[in-house]
Design an enzyme around this catalytic site. Structure first.
Site, PDB file in Angstrom:
ATOM      1  CG  MET A 112      -1.903   1.147   1.231  1.00  0.00           C
ATOM      2  SD  MET A 112      -3.284   0.858   2.335  1.00  0.00           S
ATOM      3  CE  MET A 112      -2.488   0.781   3.924  1.00  0.00           C
ATOM      4  CB  THR A 136       4.007   0.795  13.566  1.00  0.00           C
ATOM      5  OG1 THR A 136       2.675   0.829  14.070  1.00  0.00           O
ATOM      6  CG2 THR A 136       4.782  -0.221  14.391  1.00  0.00           C
ATOM      7  CE1 TYR A 143       3.080  -4.545  11.721  1.00  0.00           C
ATOM      8  CE2 TYR A 143       2.165  -3.043  13.356  1.00  0.00           C
ATOM      9  CZ  TYR A 143       2.726  -3.264  12.108  1.00  0.00           C
ATOM     10  OH  TYR A 143       2.930  -2.200  11.255  1.00  0.00           O
TER      11      TYR A 143
HETATM   12  N1  LIG Z   1      -0.875  -0.036   7.232  1.00  0.00           N
HETATM   13  C1  LIG Z   1      -0.740   0.695   8.338  1.00  0.00           C
HETATM   14  O1  LIG Z   1      -1.734   1.188   8.919  1.00  0.00           O
HETATM   15  C2  LIG Z   1       0.621   0.952   8.914  1.00  0.00           C
HETATM   16  C3  LIG Z   1       0.719   1.749  10.076  1.00  0.00           C
HETATM   17  C4  LIG Z   1       1.991   2.003  10.606  1.00  0.00           C
HETATM   18  C5  LIG Z   1       3.122   1.491  10.005  1.00  0.00           C
HETATM   19  N2  LIG Z   1       2.990   0.699   8.896  1.00  0.00           N
HETATM   20  C6  LIG Z   1       4.216   0.153   8.295  1.00  0.00           C
HETATM   21  O2  LIG Z   1       4.335   0.697   6.997  1.00  0.00           O
HETATM   22  C7  LIG Z   1       4.997  -0.247   6.132  1.00  0.00           C
HETATM   23  C8  LIG Z   1       4.166  -0.424   4.879  1.00  0.00           C
HETATM   24  O3  LIG Z   1       2.886  -0.904   5.271  1.00  0.00           O
HETATM   25  P1  LIG Z   1       1.702  -1.127   4.227  1.00  0.00           P
HETATM   26  O4  LIG Z   1       0.460  -0.721   4.904  1.00  0.00           O
HETATM   27  O5  LIG Z   1       2.069  -0.561   2.899  1.00  0.00           O
HETATM   28  O6  LIG Z   1       1.719  -2.720   4.187  1.00  0.00           O
HETATM   29  P2  LIG Z   1       1.438  -3.737   2.999  1.00  0.00           P
HETATM   30  O7  LIG Z   1       0.445  -3.171   2.050  1.00  0.00           O
HETATM   31  O8  LIG Z   1       1.166  -5.040   3.652  1.00  0.00           O
HETATM   32  O9  LIG Z   1       2.842  -3.765   2.253  1.00  0.00           O
HETATM   33  C9  LIG Z   1       3.913  -4.501   2.725  1.00  0.00           C
HETATM   34  C10 LIG Z   1       4.583  -5.113   1.540  1.00  0.00           C
HETATM   35  O10 LIG Z   1       5.676  -5.910   2.010  1.00  0.00           O
HETATM   36  C11 LIG Z   1       5.636  -7.128   1.299  1.00  0.00           C
HETATM   37  N3  LIG Z   1       6.316  -8.197   2.007  1.00  0.00           N
HETATM   38  C12 LIG Z   1       5.850  -8.985   3.018  1.00  0.00           C
HETATM   39  N4  LIG Z   1       6.766  -9.903   3.347  1.00  0.00           N
HETATM   40  C13 LIG Z   1       7.831  -9.688   2.528  1.00  0.00           C
HETATM   41  C14 LIG Z   1       9.073 -10.340   2.356  1.00  0.00           C
HETATM   42  N5  LIG Z   1       9.408 -11.414   3.081  1.00  0.00           N
HETATM   43  N6  LIG Z   1       9.925  -9.871   1.413  1.00  0.00           N
HETATM   44  C15 LIG Z   1       9.594  -8.807   0.652  1.00  0.00           C
HETATM   45  N7  LIG Z   1       8.429  -8.154   0.744  1.00  0.00           N
HETATM   46  C16 LIG Z   1       7.551  -8.602   1.684  1.00  0.00           C
HETATM   47  C17 LIG Z   1       4.164  -7.427   1.162  1.00  0.00           C
HETATM   48  O11 LIG Z   1       3.951  -8.425   0.187  1.00  0.00           O
HETATM   49  P3  LIG Z   1       2.637  -9.388   0.339  1.00  0.00           P
HETATM   50  O12 LIG Z   1       1.453  -8.470   0.260  1.00  0.00           O
HETATM   51  O13 LIG Z   1       2.793 -10.314  -0.813  1.00  0.00           O
HETATM   52  O14 LIG Z   1       2.763 -10.041   1.690  1.00  0.00           O
HETATM   53  C18 LIG Z   1       3.641  -6.052   0.758  1.00  0.00           C
HETATM   54  O15 LIG Z   1       3.751  -5.839  -0.627  1.00  0.00           O
HETATM   55  C19 LIG Z   1       5.188  -1.502   6.972  1.00  0.00           C
HETATM   56  O16 LIG Z   1       6.476  -1.504   7.498  1.00  0.00           O
HETATM   57  C20 LIG Z   1       4.202  -1.338   8.118  1.00  0.00           C
HETATM   58  O17 LIG Z   1       4.641  -2.018   9.267  1.00  0.00           O
HETATM   59  C21 LIG Z   1       1.779   0.434   8.332  1.00  0.00           C
END
Ligand SMILES: NC(=O)c1ccc[n+]([C@@H]2O[C@H](COP(=O)([O-])OP(=O)(O)OC[C@H]3O[C@@H](n4cnc5c(N)ncnc54)[C@H](OP(=O)(O)O)[C@@H]3O)[C@@H](O)[C@H]2O)c1
Length: 282
Positions: free
Chosen positions: A13, A100, A124
């Protein structure tokens, strides 16, 4: 010469929006994600291309499933991040890593500052804290950008869920009112990260929208835009029996960001309205 960035988690995302924003800004971007690139594969990390910055948006992000998949969450959010940080330290590549608000326990009734003591409530959050700690020990030049409650194109998120329920004709929704956060539009976050890369700031920095709200208030605001007659009812998070405990209040203070950049982040309502107007949730 154009800045070279490698985006890990580039299909996620945030990673997909950041990849687009960085490319539009004229950077040379290599965007990597599963299945071609696995951050937990040490050989693949060791073979990452040379760059000015690695932007780590990859992560294990399913907060509830992490309670059952603790090892996997730690492997992706902790051990793999340690490997990336060591690679960065050895190759003099700077690392920007996304973390986060869930590193905090949510009991402080004021926005969390960068130097508040983390105490994660769930697996997490613990895995994300492990990643932060590994980076700080690694010797890599780094920025750890803590953010929260993301929504935007190319991902499962709260706005999509609520908007789709309302679009399908649901007249009443129950939404928790005892978790306060700050919903953040990934497009606004990506712009802020790009601007941050142009500064000399290094260390932890909070970046999320201005303002704060409960999930209930957030749902009310979404409904006001697309289904004003819908009834949104507040409920306690106890009703939902989710696997992971979440902080009751985890708003991040943006004082440092505002001081550094001389401006506020856009308000969460602006982000929500722009996202809905652009129709990217459909
Ligand atoms: N979403 C939130 O509300 C939020 C809030 C605070 C912080 N964050 C942080 O922001 C960052 C981005 O989050 P997001 O919301 O964009 O999450 P996301 O949509 O789940 O994106 C994470 C990406 O990492 C990939 N991934 C997972 N395991 C992996 C691996 N072993 N090797 C390479 N890529 C891998 C996922 O692929 P798959 O989809 O194929 O698993 C996905 O494309 C993360 O670090 C998250 O902890 C998110």
């Amino acid at each position: 010469m154009a800045m070279k960035t490698v985006v890990l988690g580039g299909k996620g995302m945030l990673g997909s929006v950041f990849t687009e924003a960085a490319t539009s800004a004229g950077m040379k971007v290599t965007s990597l994600d599963l299945p071609e690139f696995d951050i937990t594969d040490a050989d693949q990390v060791a073979g990452l291309p040379s760059a000015d910055w690695i932007i780590n948006c990859a992560g294990y992000t399913n907060v509830d499933n992490a309670e059952q998949e603790r090892e996997l969450a730690l492997a992706v959010n902790g051990t793999a991040v340690q490997n990336v940080a060591k690679f960065c330290a050895n190759t003099s590549i700077a690392l920007l890593h996304i973390s986060t608000d869930y590193v905090f326990n949510g009991t402080v009734k004021r926005p969390y500052c960068e130097d508040d003591v983390p105490e994660p409530l769930n697996a997490y959050g613990s895995s994300k804290l492990a990643g932060e700690q590994a980076i700080r020990k690694s010797g890599a030049e780094h920025i750890i950008a803590r953010t929260q409650s993301l929504f935007g194109p190319s991902g499962h998120n709260f706005v999509n869920t609520i908007a789709r329920c309302l679009r399908e004709g649901r007249e009443e929704l129950q939404v928790v009112d005892d978790q306060i956060s700050c919903p953040t539009y990934t497009v606004h976050l990506a712009e802020a990260i790009l601007e941050l890369l142009a500064t000399s700031y290094r260390g932890i920095i909070n970046i999320s929208s201005t303002g704060e709200c409960s999930w209930f208030e957030f749902a009310q605001a979404i409904a006001a835009e697309i289904a004003p007659d819908a009834v949104i009812k507040p409920v306690s998070s106890k009703v939902y029996n989710q696997s992971a405990v979440r902080p009751a209040y985890s708003v991040l203070s943006k004082s440092l960001y505002e001081q550094l950049m001389g401006k506020e982040m856009p308000h969460w309502l602006d982000g929500m309205r722009t996202y809905l107007e652009n129709g990217q949730w459909v």
